[in-house]
Design a protein around this motif. Structure first.
Motif, PDB file in Angstrom:
ATOM      1  N   ALA A 117      -7.003  -5.441  11.241  1.00 19.33           N
ATOM      2  CA  ALA A 117      -6.907  -4.129  10.599  1.00 19.33           C
ATOM      3  C   ALA A 117      -5.508  -3.886  10.046  1.00 19.33           C
ATOM      4  CB  ALA A 117      -7.288  -3.037  11.594  1.00 19.33           C
ATOM      5  N   VAL A 118      -4.493  -4.187  10.836  1.00 14.12           N
ATOM      6  CA  VAL A 118      -3.120  -3.957  10.394  1.00 14.12           C
ATOM      7  C   VAL A 118      -2.770  -4.882   9.231  1.00 14.12           C
ATOM      8  CG1 VAL A 118      -0.705  -4.090  11.083  1.00 14.12           C
ATOM      9  CG2 VAL A 118      -2.374  -3.090  12.631  1.00 14.12           C
ATOM     10  N   THR A 119      -3.271  -6.104   9.254  1.00 16.05           N
ATOM     11  CA  THR A 119      -3.029  -7.039   8.153  1.00 16.05           C
ATOM     12  C   THR A 119      -3.652  -6.521   6.860  1.00 16.05           C
ATOM     13  OG1 THR A 119      -2.948  -8.935   9.659  1.00 16.05           O
ATOM     14  CG2 THR A 119      -3.360  -9.401   7.339  1.00 16.05           C
ATOM     15  N   HIS A 120      -4.859  -5.995   6.953  1.00 19.39           N
ATOM     16  CA  HIS A 120      -5.507  -5.405   5.767  1.00 19.39           C
ATOM     17  C   HIS A 120      -4.696  -4.217   5.244  1.00 19.39           C
ATOM     18  CE1 HIS A 120      -9.135  -7.768   5.385  1.00 19.39           C
ATOM     19  NE2 HIS A 120      -9.469  -7.574   6.641  1.00 19.39           N
ATOM     20  N   TRP A 121      -4.123  -3.426   6.146  1.00 18.62           N
ATOM     21  CA  TRP A 121      -3.300  -2.289   5.734  1.00 18.62           C
ATOM     22  C   TRP A 121      -2.062  -2.771   4.970  1.00 18.62           C
ATOM     23  CZ3 TRP A 121      -2.763   2.594   4.635  1.00 18.62           C
ATOM     24  CH2 TRP A 121      -1.491   3.168   4.622  1.00 18.62           C
ATOM     25  N   GLU A 122      -1.400  -3.793   5.498  1.00 11.29           N
ATOM     26  CA  GLU A 122      -0.228  -4.347   4.823  1.00 11.29           C
ATOM     27  C   GLU A 122      -0.595  -4.851   3.428  1.00 11.29           C
ATOM     28  OE1 GLU A 122       1.278  -7.347   7.424  1.00 11.29           O
ATOM     29  OE2 GLU A 122       1.637  -5.940   9.077  1.00 11.29           O
ATOM     30  N   GLU A 123      -1.739  -5.508   3.332  1.00 14.94           N
ATOM     31  CA  GLU A 123      -2.194  -6.019   2.031  1.00 14.94           C
ATOM     32  C   GLU A 123      -2.477  -4.868   1.068  1.00 14.94           C
ATOM     33  OE1 GLU A 123      -5.558  -8.293   3.228  1.00 14.94           O
ATOM     34  OE2 GLU A 123      -4.393 -10.111   3.685  1.00 14.94           O
ATOM     35  N   LEU A 124      -3.054  -3.773   1.589  1.00 16.65           N
ATOM     36  CA  LEU A 124      -3.333  -2.616   0.731  1.00 16.65           C
ATOM     37  C   LEU A 124      -2.033  -2.034   0.184  1.00 16.65           C
ATOM     38  CD1 LEU A 124      -5.288  -0.463  -0.420  1.00 16.65           C
ATOM     39  CD2 LEU A 124      -4.916   0.835   1.702  1.00 16.65           C
ATOM     40  N   CYS A 125      -1.042  -1.843   1.040  1.00 17.14           N
ATOM     41  CA  CYS A 125       0.239  -1.292   0.586  1.00 17.14           C
ATOM     42  C   CYS A 125       0.876  -2.188  -0.475  1.00 17.14           C
ATOM     43  CB  CYS A 125       1.189  -1.116   1.769  1.00 17.14           C
ATOM     44  SG  CYS A 125       0.711   0.194   2.910  1.00 17.14           S
ATOM     45  N   GLN A 126       0.808  -3.484  -0.249  1.00 18.03           N
ATOM     46  CA  GLN A 126       1.402  -4.433  -1.195  1.00 18.03           C
ATOM     47  C   GLN A 126       0.710  -4.362  -2.555  1.00 18.03           C
ATOM     48  OE1 GLN A 126       1.158  -8.545  -0.011  1.00 18.03           O
ATOM     49  NE2 GLN A 126       2.580  -9.233  -1.584  1.00 18.03           N
ATOM     50  N   VAL A 127      -0.608  -4.400  -2.558  1.00 15.49           N
ATOM     51  CA  VAL A 127      -1.329  -4.431  -3.828  1.00 15.49           C
ATOM     52  C   VAL A 127      -1.221  -3.087  -4.553  1.00 15.49           C
ATOM     53  CG1 VAL A 127      -3.623  -3.714  -2.986  1.00 15.49           C
ATOM     54  CG2 VAL A 127      -3.445  -5.282  -4.921  1.00 15.49           C
ATOM     55  N   LEU A 128      -1.135  -1.982  -3.820  1.00 13.90           N
ATOM     56  CA  LEU A 128      -0.966  -0.684  -4.466  1.00 13.90           C
ATOM     57  C   LEU A 128       0.398  -0.581  -5.144  1.00 13.90           C
ATOM     58  CD1 LEU A 128      -2.505   1.864  -1.918  1.00 13.90           C
ATOM     59  CD2 LEU A 128      -3.453   1.142  -4.121  1.00 13.90           C
ATOM     60  N   LEU A 129       1.423  -1.068  -4.474  1.00 12.76           N
ATOM     61  CA  LEU A 129       2.759  -1.014  -5.066  1.00 12.76           C
ATOM     62  C   LEU A 129       2.838  -1.904  -6.304  1.00 12.76           C
ATOM     63  CD1 LEU A 129       5.583   0.039  -5.065  1.00 12.76           C
ATOM     64  CD2 LEU A 129       6.196  -1.600  -3.275  1.00 12.76           C
ATOM     65  N   ILE A 130       2.240  -3.085  -6.237  1.00 10.90           N
ATOM     66  CA  ILE A 130       2.210  -3.976  -7.396  1.00 10.90           C
ATOM     67  C   ILE A 130       1.441  -3.329  -8.552  1.00 10.90           C
ATOM     68  CG2 ILE A 130       1.264  -6.162  -8.260  1.00 10.90           C
ATOM     69  CD1 ILE A 130       1.904  -7.370  -5.518  1.00 10.90           C
ATOM     70  N   THR A 131       0.281  -2.741  -8.244  1.00 17.03           N
ATOM     71  CA  THR A 131      -0.536  -2.105  -9.276  1.00 17.03           C
ATOM     72  C   THR A 131       0.196  -0.931  -9.921  1.00 17.03           C
ATOM     73  OG1 THR A 131      -2.575  -2.742  -8.121  1.00 17.03           O
ATOM     74  CG2 THR A 131      -2.742  -0.965  -9.736  1.00 17.03           C
ATOM     75  N   ASP A 132       0.860  -0.120  -9.110  1.00 20.28           N
ATOM     76  CA  ASP A 132       1.596   1.019  -9.662  1.00 20.28           C
ATOM     77  C   ASP A 132       2.745   0.562 -10.551  1.00 20.28           C
ATOM     78  OD1 ASP A 132      -0.087   2.703  -8.331  1.00 20.28           O
ATOM     79  OD2 ASP A 132       1.329   3.261  -6.752  1.00 20.28           O
ATOM     80  N   LEU A 133       3.441  -0.479 -10.124  1.00 20.31           N
ATOM     81  CA  LEU A 133       4.538  -1.008 -10.941  1.00 20.31           C
ATOM     82  C   LEU A 133       4.024  -1.532 -12.273  1.00 20.31           C
ATOM     83  CD1 LEU A 133       7.488  -1.816 -11.347  1.00 20.31           C
ATOM     84  CD2 LEU A 133       7.038  -3.902 -10.023  1.00 20.31           C
ATOM     85  N   ALA A 134       2.820  -2.116 -12.263  1.00 21.48           N
ATOM     86  CA  ALA A 134       2.258  -2.700 -13.478  1.00 21.48           C
ATOM     87  C   ALA A 134       1.639  -1.674 -14.408  1.00 21.48           C
ATOM     88  CB  ALA A 134       1.203  -3.744 -13.105  1.00 21.48           C
ATOM     89  N   THR A 135       1.278  -0.497 -13.896  1.00 19.25           N
ATOM     90  CA  THR A 135       0.489   0.427 -14.705  1.00 19.25           C
ATOM     91  C   THR A 135       1.143   1.782 -14.980  1.00 19.25           C
ATOM     92  OG1 THR A 135      -0.660   1.243 -12.717  1.00 19.25           O
ATOM     93  CG2 THR A 135      -1.674  -0.594 -13.917  1.00 19.25           C
ATOM     94  N   GLN A 136       2.027   2.239 -14.115  1.00  8.72           N
ATOM     95  CA  GLN A 136       2.588   3.577 -14.294  1.00  8.72           C
ATOM     96  C   GLN A 136       3.703   3.573 -15.341  1.00  8.72           C
ATOM     97  OE1 GLN A 136       3.700   5.341 -10.546  1.00  8.72           O
ATOM     98  NE2 GLN A 136       1.600   5.323  -9.770  1.00  8.72           N
ATOM     99  N   THR A 137       3.629   4.528 -16.259  1.00  7.18           N
ATOM    100  CA  THR A 137       4.573   4.554 -17.379  1.00  7.18           C
ATOM    101  C   THR A 137       6.014   4.791 -16.926  1.00  7.18           C
ATOM    102  OG1 THR A 137       4.108   6.916 -17.684  1.00  7.18           O
ATOM    103  CG2 THR A 137       2.836   5.358 -19.008  1.00  7.18           C
ATOM    104  N   GLY A 138       6.213   5.432 -15.789  1.00  7.33           N
ATOM    105  CA  GLY A 138       7.566   5.695 -15.321  1.00  7.33           C
ATOM    106  C   GLY A 138       8.138   4.613 -14.438  1.00  7.33           C
ATOM    107  N   SER A 139       7.397   3.515 -14.251  1.00  6.11           N
ATOM    108  CA  SER A 139       7.886   2.448 -13.383  1.00  6.11           C
ATOM    109  C   SER A 139       9.004   1.672 -14.066  1.00  6.11           C
ATOM    110  CB  SER A 139       6.746   1.491 -13.030  1.00  6.11           C
ATOM    111  OG  SER A 139       6.411   0.671 -14.130  1.00  6.11           O
ATOM    112  N   LEU A 140       9.773   0.942 -13.260  1.00  3.52           N
ATOM    113  CA  LEU A 140      10.886   0.170 -13.788  1.00  3.52           C
ATOM    114  C   LEU A 140      10.417  -0.861 -14.815  1.00  3.52           C
ATOM    115  CD1 LEU A 140      13.960  -0.282 -13.426  1.00  3.52           C
ATOM    116  CD2 LEU A 140      13.417  -2.018 -11.722  1.00  3.52           C
ATOM    117  N   LEU A 141       9.218  -1.363 -14.640  1.00  2.00           N
ATOM    118  CA  LEU A 141       8.674  -2.361 -15.562  1.00  2.00           C
ATOM    119  C   LEU A 141       8.191  -1.726 -16.864  1.00  2.00           C
ATOM    120  CD1 LEU A 141       7.703  -5.278 -16.157  1.00  2.00           C
ATOM    121  CD2 LEU A 141       5.573  -4.684 -14.980  1.00  2.00           C
ATOM    122  N   LYS A 142       7.381  -0.707 -16.767  1.00  2.00           N
ATOM    123  CA  LYS A 142       6.720  -0.149 -17.946  1.00  2.00           C
ATOM    124  C   LYS A 142       7.641   0.694 -18.827  1.00  2.00           C
ATOM    125  CE  LYS A 142       2.630   0.029 -18.545  1.00  2.00           C
ATOM    126  NZ  LYS A 142       1.694  -0.690 -19.417  1.00  2.00           N
TER     127      LYS A 142
END
Length: 226
Positions: free
Chosen positions: A51-76
């Motif tokens: 369960a905790v491993t799945h939680w860590e994976e969720l946090c990681q993928v959400l942060l990656i997705t937000d960085l890739a998609t949000q207009t105010g992110s350092l990348l976008k």
């Protein structure tokens, strides 16, 4: 590209599976049941770690997705166009991976460190923002996690380490955890204790610790992704 809601729903489905498995294991343990107490304790450790491993994976993928998609992110905010459709996701993953990836990796078990990374890469007001203090009983009013939930996530990390690491430091942290509120186990109560035994025999907010942890993780997922 999967949305944040897609990732959340996959996580919740995994937690539901783990909860169901935990209930079956506990129900089938006892003097006349197929599983002994040590069997249940060992299985509980594995379910909690999953369960905790799945939680860590969720946090990681959400942060990656937000960085890739949000207009105010350092990348976008600095890149107006990309060569391919999936380029933002690949670049976001590279930016948030350890420089020695895949041979080394960031620790995703500490939510406060995740929030620090989000502060560095995302615009203010992101889903990982430090939670504002709220009065007792107040409803969650934003996507930020409640401070009480963040504190519980830190406790889960200590419990996770006692299962995964087996080091003296991890064990000492575990003993201090179960000796302090809200558990306050006495010296006699701590005799023969293991992380697995603690997960299925001790109560936390009216439920065994394992089920309380699963509920907390599920609620945290919905707080991050409403």
């Amino acid at each position: 590209m999967k949305s944040a809601i897609d990732h959340r729903d996959e996580f919740v489905k995994s937690i539901a599976h783990i909860r169901s498995a935990a209930s079956k294991v506990i129900a089938n343990s006892g003097p006349t049941k197929p599983l002994s107490a040590p069997d249940v304790h060992k299985i509980a450790e594995g379910l909690f770690l999953s369960a905790v491993t799945h939680w860590e994976e969720l946090c990681q993928v959400l942060l990656i997705t937000d960085l890739a998609t949000q207009t105010g992110s350092l990348l976008k905010k600095d890149v107006k166009s990309f060569r391919t459709k999936n380029a933002p996701l690949r670049l976001a993953e590279s930016m948030l991976s350890h420089i020695d990836h895949p041979n080394s990796f960031y620790d995703w078990s500490d939510f406060n460190r995740i929030a620090q990374r989000a502060n560095a890469f995302l615009a203010p007001g992101h889903r990982f923002s430090p939670p504002p203090p709220l009065p007792p009983g107040a409803p969650l009013q934003s996507t930020a996690l409640l401070s009480t939930v963040v504190n519980e996530l830190a406790m889960f990390k200590r419990l996770r380490n006692s299962v995964a690491h087996k080091s003296d430091k991890a064990w000492d942290s575990f003993i201090k955890l179960i000796s302090a509120p809200p558990f306050s186990l006495t010296t006699n109560q701590r005799k023969g204790v293991t992380p697995g035994r603690f997960l299925v025999t001790q109560q936390w907010a009216g439920k065994v610790v394992l089920h309380h942890a699963l509920d907390t993780l599920e609620n945290a997922a919905f707080a991050l992704v409403p």
